[in-house]
Scaffold this motif. Structure first.
Motif, PDB file in Angstrom:
ATOM      1  N   GLU A 245       0.803  -1.224   0.000  1.00 41.66           N
ATOM      2  CA  GLU A 245       0.000   0.000   0.000  1.00 41.66           C
ATOM      3  C   GLU A 245       0.835   1.273   0.000  1.00 41.66           C
ATOM      4  O   GLU A 245       0.317   2.355  -0.288  1.00 41.66           O
ATOM      5  CB  GLU A 245      -0.930  -0.003   1.214  1.00 41.66           C
ATOM      6  CG  GLU A 245      -1.973  -1.112   1.159  1.00 41.66           C
ATOM      7  CD  GLU A 245      -2.886  -1.118   2.369  1.00 41.66           C
ATOM      8  OE1 GLU A 245      -3.822  -1.924   2.389  1.00 41.66           O
ATOM      9  OE2 GLU A 245      -2.651  -0.289   3.288  1.00 41.66           O
ATOM     10  N   GLN A 246       2.120   1.147   0.311  1.00 34.86           N
ATOM     11  CA  GLN A 246       3.001   2.323   0.293  1.00 34.86           C
ATOM     12  C   GLN A 246       3.802   2.435  -1.006  1.00 34.86           C
ATOM     13  O   GLN A 246       4.570   3.380  -1.179  1.00 34.86           O
ATOM     14  CB  GLN A 246       3.981   2.273   1.473  1.00 34.86           C
ATOM     15  CG  GLN A 246       3.353   2.553   2.825  1.00 34.86           C
ATOM     16  CD  GLN A 246       2.502   1.392   3.326  1.00 34.86           C
ATOM     17  OE1 GLN A 246       2.912   0.234   3.225  1.00 34.86           O
ATOM     18  NE2 GLN A 246       1.323   1.696   3.835  1.00 34.86           N
ATOM     19  N   GLY A 247       3.652   1.453  -1.900  1.00 34.51           N
ATOM     20  CA  GLY A 247       4.386   1.493  -3.150  1.00 34.51           C
ATOM     21  C   GLY A 247       5.697   0.739  -3.120  1.00 34.51           C
ATOM     22  O   GLY A 247       6.460   0.764  -4.095  1.00 34.51           O
ATOM     23  N   ASP A 248       5.996   0.046  -2.006  1.00 35.84           N
ATOM     24  CA  ASP A 248       7.205  -0.778  -1.952  1.00 35.84           C
ATOM     25  C   ASP A 248       6.988  -2.076  -2.719  1.00 35.84           C
ATOM     26  O   ASP A 248       5.872  -2.624  -2.757  1.00 35.84           O
ATOM     27  CB  ASP A 248       7.575  -1.097  -0.503  1.00 35.84           C
ATOM     28  CG  ASP A 248       8.102   0.126   0.226  1.00 35.84           C
ATOM     29  OD1 ASP A 248       8.062   0.124   1.471  1.00 35.84           O
ATOM     30  OD2 ASP A 248       8.543   1.079  -0.446  1.00 35.84           O
ATOM     31  N   ILE A 249       8.059  -2.575  -3.315  1.00 42.58           N
ATOM     32  CA  ILE A 249       7.970  -3.779  -4.140  1.00 42.58           C
ATOM     33  C   ILE A 249       7.958  -5.016  -3.248  1.00 42.58           C
ATOM     34  O   ILE A 249       8.899  -5.266  -2.489  1.00 42.58           O
ATOM     35  CB  ILE A 249       9.146  -3.842  -5.137  1.00 42.58           C
ATOM     36  CG1 ILE A 249       9.081  -2.656  -6.101  1.00 42.58           C
ATOM     37  CG2 ILE A 249       9.133  -5.153  -5.906  1.00 42.58           C
ATOM     38  CD1 ILE A 249      10.306  -2.528  -7.003  1.00 42.58           C
ATOM     39  N   LEU A 250       6.872  -5.786  -3.338  1.00 43.55           N
ATOM     40  CA  LEU A 250       6.764  -7.037  -2.585  1.00 43.55           C
ATOM     41  C   LEU A 250       7.467  -8.180  -3.304  1.00 43.55           C
ATOM     42  O   LEU A 250       8.100  -9.032  -2.675  1.00 43.55           O
ATOM     43  CB  LEU A 250       5.282  -7.405  -2.390  1.00 43.55           C
ATOM     44  CG  LEU A 250       4.426  -6.460  -1.557  1.00 43.55           C
ATOM     45  CD1 LEU A 250       2.963  -6.865  -1.650  1.00 43.55           C
ATOM     46  CD2 LEU A 250       4.895  -6.476  -0.114  1.00 43.55           C
ATOM     47  N   ALA A 251       7.332  -8.208  -4.617  1.00 42.04           N
ATOM     48  CA  ALA A 251       7.931  -9.277  -5.416  1.00 42.04           C
ATOM     49  C   ALA A 251       8.023  -8.811  -6.855  1.00 42.04           C
ATOM     50  O   ALA A 251       7.353  -7.855  -7.267  1.00 42.04           O
ATOM     51  CB  ALA A 251       7.096 -10.561  -5.325  1.00 42.04           C
ATOM     52  N   ALA A 252       8.847  -9.502  -7.646  1.00 46.63           N
ATOM     53  CA  ALA A 252       9.038  -9.151  -9.056  1.00 46.63           C
ATOM     54  C   ALA A 252       9.252 -10.430  -9.852  1.00 46.63           C
ATOM     55  O   ALA A 252       9.806 -11.408  -9.331  1.00 46.63           O
ATOM     56  CB  ALA A 252      10.235  -8.214  -9.214  1.00 46.63           C
ATOM     57  N   ASN A 253       8.804 -10.416 -11.107  1.00 48.28           N
ATOM     58  CA  ASN A 253       9.043 -11.595 -11.948  1.00 48.28           C
ATOM     59  C   ASN A 253      10.482 -11.563 -12.466  1.00 48.28           C
ATOM     60  O   ASN A 253      11.262 -10.652 -12.171  1.00 48.28           O
ATOM     61  CB  ASN A 253       8.019 -11.674 -13.075  1.00 48.28           C
ATOM     62  CG  ASN A 253       8.215 -10.608 -14.136  1.00 48.28           C
ATOM     63  OD1 ASN A 253       8.905  -9.617 -13.911  1.00 48.28           O
ATOM     64  ND2 ASN A 253       7.611 -10.807 -15.299  1.00 48.28           N
ATOM     65  N   SER A 254      10.865 -12.563 -13.257  1.00 55.27           N
ATOM     66  CA  SER A 254      12.261 -12.703 -13.682  1.00 55.27           C
ATOM     67  C   SER A 254      12.768 -11.472 -14.429  1.00 55.27           C
ATOM     68  O   SER A 254      13.884 -10.993 -14.189  1.00 55.27           O
ATOM     69  CB  SER A 254      12.419 -13.954 -14.557  1.00 55.27           C
ATOM     70  OG  SER A 254      12.284 -15.121 -13.780  1.00 55.27           O
TER      71      SER A 254
END
Length: 659
Positions: A245-254
């Motif tokens: 909700e703050q815009g921080d990246i939780l996860a990313a694809n390859s």
């Protein structure tokens, strides 16, 4: 079949390669990978190329354990795996999906080559780990974490030198290896270049499956999808970021992790997407509202690279709040009684949208659809969500009531009309529905002479019971349904055209279950209604999604009821489904293998002549009393469900197939 001389030559090549790294300079990069694998096989695993190993197929129990460990992933990967197989099967390829340990957990191949494929290890449950099988596309892909082709003599084991195999890794959102996608062929061209297209195609589908799994895992989070091309971002955006909700990246694809790695951000515990894209958080949140095409350009921090991004809104929990508001284009009002009938099927959303608009209008509705598609369920939902919802909903099946009784059932009768009738007469269903809704199911089967009387009721708002002199005012809303072609009935003189126009103020059409895009939602919804504690394993879900359901939702409901009754440990697997649900999948050796080990819950119950003890008879009587509902029987007997099943096996009592 390769000759003994070819095998000897291959063995000598590998043995001579051991320890001679200078040879690798003449190899292409793909051969560097193969060379490293040969070295591992010789020095780390102690494999002997002169001692070929037979294919290792794990036991059914071990296979199930491996499948269970990736159950959610298999459910997501199913569509991509089957789509890839349709692309390559005509070229002689089979498809293997292995877990991160090299065990084949899904397999698609031609059943006519079953024996050859089994012998070669191209089969469900095959172990392709490098430690056991030596250099292979799957095993070496696991070790090297990159896509490759292992073509003919690239294989370490001489029994595999006729095969060509191409594999690509599939990683989870944290970057850990999750599975390996592989296509293999028993025979191929001798030149490795012939597999270049196979390599690109496998990598493409591996990425599609990986991204689908990412979207599934983070479906309840806001997802930022971006690409270097504005035109492609909405259909094939390659970078995916899940955000909090703050815009921080939780996860990313390859692809997104590769960008973070390029910027030396991949090891940081928290990375803010706004700081990565040199913008404010509100700039990202306002994409949908401020941009004309739903995308916006961003500059990657510290570079000259431009990315075009879009937002994928979080989806609510599927079982608690169906995603309907975004699917509707002309009616956004939430109507729970109607919204719960579908998820994202376009035809159903259109029908539900129209039903919402008309639910409080004084207009008759005609519901069309095959038998079992839920016509009465839709009619009940329209009634419940309307201003008449607190009044009666009276349903009559025009095909089920004998013709001699339907007139009195509908219109009622006055006192003394019939010998043996009620002394005070009886209200018909039309009069009972006063103030509410009358649902006429299978209206196409209504006798012609009664159609005339019904037409008068609709036209005048009055009903005349049999034997009565004075008509009675009624205020009803009529919903009718049929699976028949009314136009054909009118042409044949079996249905009044003027009645059709009275009933057909608007038409609502229900699609067949096989044509619906939200079968997954329907399956989960029905199962939750039957038993909220039971779950479907991926193999069962795949079989249910693949079946064509000639009996539509009614057949699906019966199938799930049956499966829930016979399953143990609150989990339905493909074993528990009726035989007909797997006929469509007969080309899939994976399901054939599972069916061979499935319990035989298909016969009738124990014959009376087989009863040998009072305990056996008591259990049988209890099961029959509760219509084979195992939970209810267990409750009455004050024992657990597994105990009931154990006693059934002890007494050889088998559940009937048709519940």
């Amino acid at each position: 079949m390769h000759s003994a001389s070819q095998q000897r030559r291959h063995i000598n090549t590998i043995l001579s390669y051991g320890g001679h790294q200078a040879m690798s300079k003449s190899y292409s990069p793909s051969h560097d990978i193969i060379g490293r694998s040969w070295q591992r096989c010789l020095t780390e695993y102690g494999l002997d190329p002169s001692q070929p190993r037979p294919a290792r197929i794990v036991t059914h129990q071990t296979l199930r354990e491996h499948q269970d460990s990736v159950d959610e992933f298999l459910n997501v990967a199913r569509a991509g795996v089957e789509q890839l197989y349709t692309q390559v099967s005509s070229l002689g390829y089979v498809l293997l999906l292995s877990d991160h340990r090299g065990i084949t957990v899904q397999f698609l191949g031609n059943k006519h080559d079953d024996e050859l494929l089994h012998r070669a290890g191209l089969y469900l449950g095959a172990d392709w780990s490098e430690q056991y099988a030596g250099t292979s596309a799957v095993g070496t892909c696991i070790q090297e974490q990159q896509a490759l082709t292992c073509h003919r003599v690239d294989h370490f084991d001489s029994s595999h030198i006729g095969l060509t195999c191409t594999a690509a890794p599939i990683k989870d959102p944290s970057g850990q290896l999750l599975a390996v996608l592989d296509i293999s062929a028993l025979h191929s061209s001798r030149t490795p270049d012939s597999q270049n297209f196979a390599l690109h195609l496998t990598q493409l589908y591996a990425r599609l499956i990986e991204d689908a799994y990412f979207l599934r895992r983070y479906r309840h989070s806001l997802i930022f999808r971006c690409d270097k091309s504005r035109e492609l971002v909405q259909v094939n955006g390659q970078l995916l970021f899940a955000l909090d909700e703050q815009g921080d990246i939780l996860a990313a694809n390859s692809a997104a992790r590769a960008l973070l790695s390029q910027l030396n951000l991949h090891n940081q515990p928290r990375v803010s997407l706004p700081s990565l894209l040199e913008c404010q958080w509100r700039d990202i949140l306002s994409i949908t509202y401020d941009s004309k095409d739903g995308t916006r350009a961003f500059r990657v921090s510290g570079t000259q690279q431009t990315l075009f991004g879009m937002l994928i809104e979080p989806t609510p929990n599927l079982m608690s709040k169906p995603a309907t508001s975004q699917a509707l284009t002309t009616q956004d009002e939430a109507v729970p009684a109607l919204d719960c009938l579908a998820a994202d099927d376009p035809a159903m959303r259109q029908t539900i949208c129209l039903a919402k608009r008309l639910r409080d209008r004084n207009v008759s509705l005609l519901i069309l659809g095959e038998t079992g598609t839920g016509k009465e369920v839709l009619a009940q939902a329209i009634h419940a969500s309307s201003q008449r919802g607190n009044n009666a909903f009276m349903a009559v099946n025009c095909a089920a009531i004998p013709e001699s009784l339907i007139e009195s059932e509908l219109f009622g009768y006055a006192p003394g009309t019939f010998t043996g009738g009620r002394a005070k007469g009886a209200k018909g269903l039309i009069q009972q529905a006063n103030g509410g809704t009358l649902f006429l199911d299978e209206i196409g089967d209504m006798p012609l002479h009664l159609q005339t009387r019904l037409l008068r009721v609709l036209a005048e708002g009055q009903v005349l019971p049999l034997g009565a002199v004075q008509p009675i005012d009624v205020d009803i809303r009529v919903l009718a349904a049929t699976h028949c072609n009314i136009a054909q009935l009118i042409a044949a003189g079996r249905f009044r055209e003027d009645l059709f126009y009275r009933l057909n103020g608007a038409t609502l059409t229900l699609p067949a279950l096989k044509a619906r895009a939200d079968k997954h939602y329907l399956i989960q919804t029905l199962l939750k209604r039957i038993n909220p504690t039971v779950r479907l394993r991926a193999d069962a879900m795949s079989a249910l999604l693949a079946y064509e359901w000639p009996g539509n939702i009614r057949q699906l409901d019966n199938t799930l009821t049956f499966a829930e009754a016979i399953c143990e440990a609150d989990e339905i697997t493909v074993h528990h489904l009726p035989e007909e649900c797997m006929i469509h999948r007969r080309e899939n050796p994976a399901l054939l293998t599972l069916r061979q080990t499935a319990p035989e819950y298909v016969g009738a119950s124990t014959l009376e002549a087989d009863i040998q003890s009072p305990e056996q008879q008591a259990l049988l009587d209890t099961l029959r009393h509760h219509r084979w509902n195992i939970s209810a029987a267990a409750k009455q007997l004050n024992v657990s469900r597994p105990t009931v099943y154990r006693r059934m096996r002890q007494y050889k009592i088998v559940l009937p197939k048709d519940m």
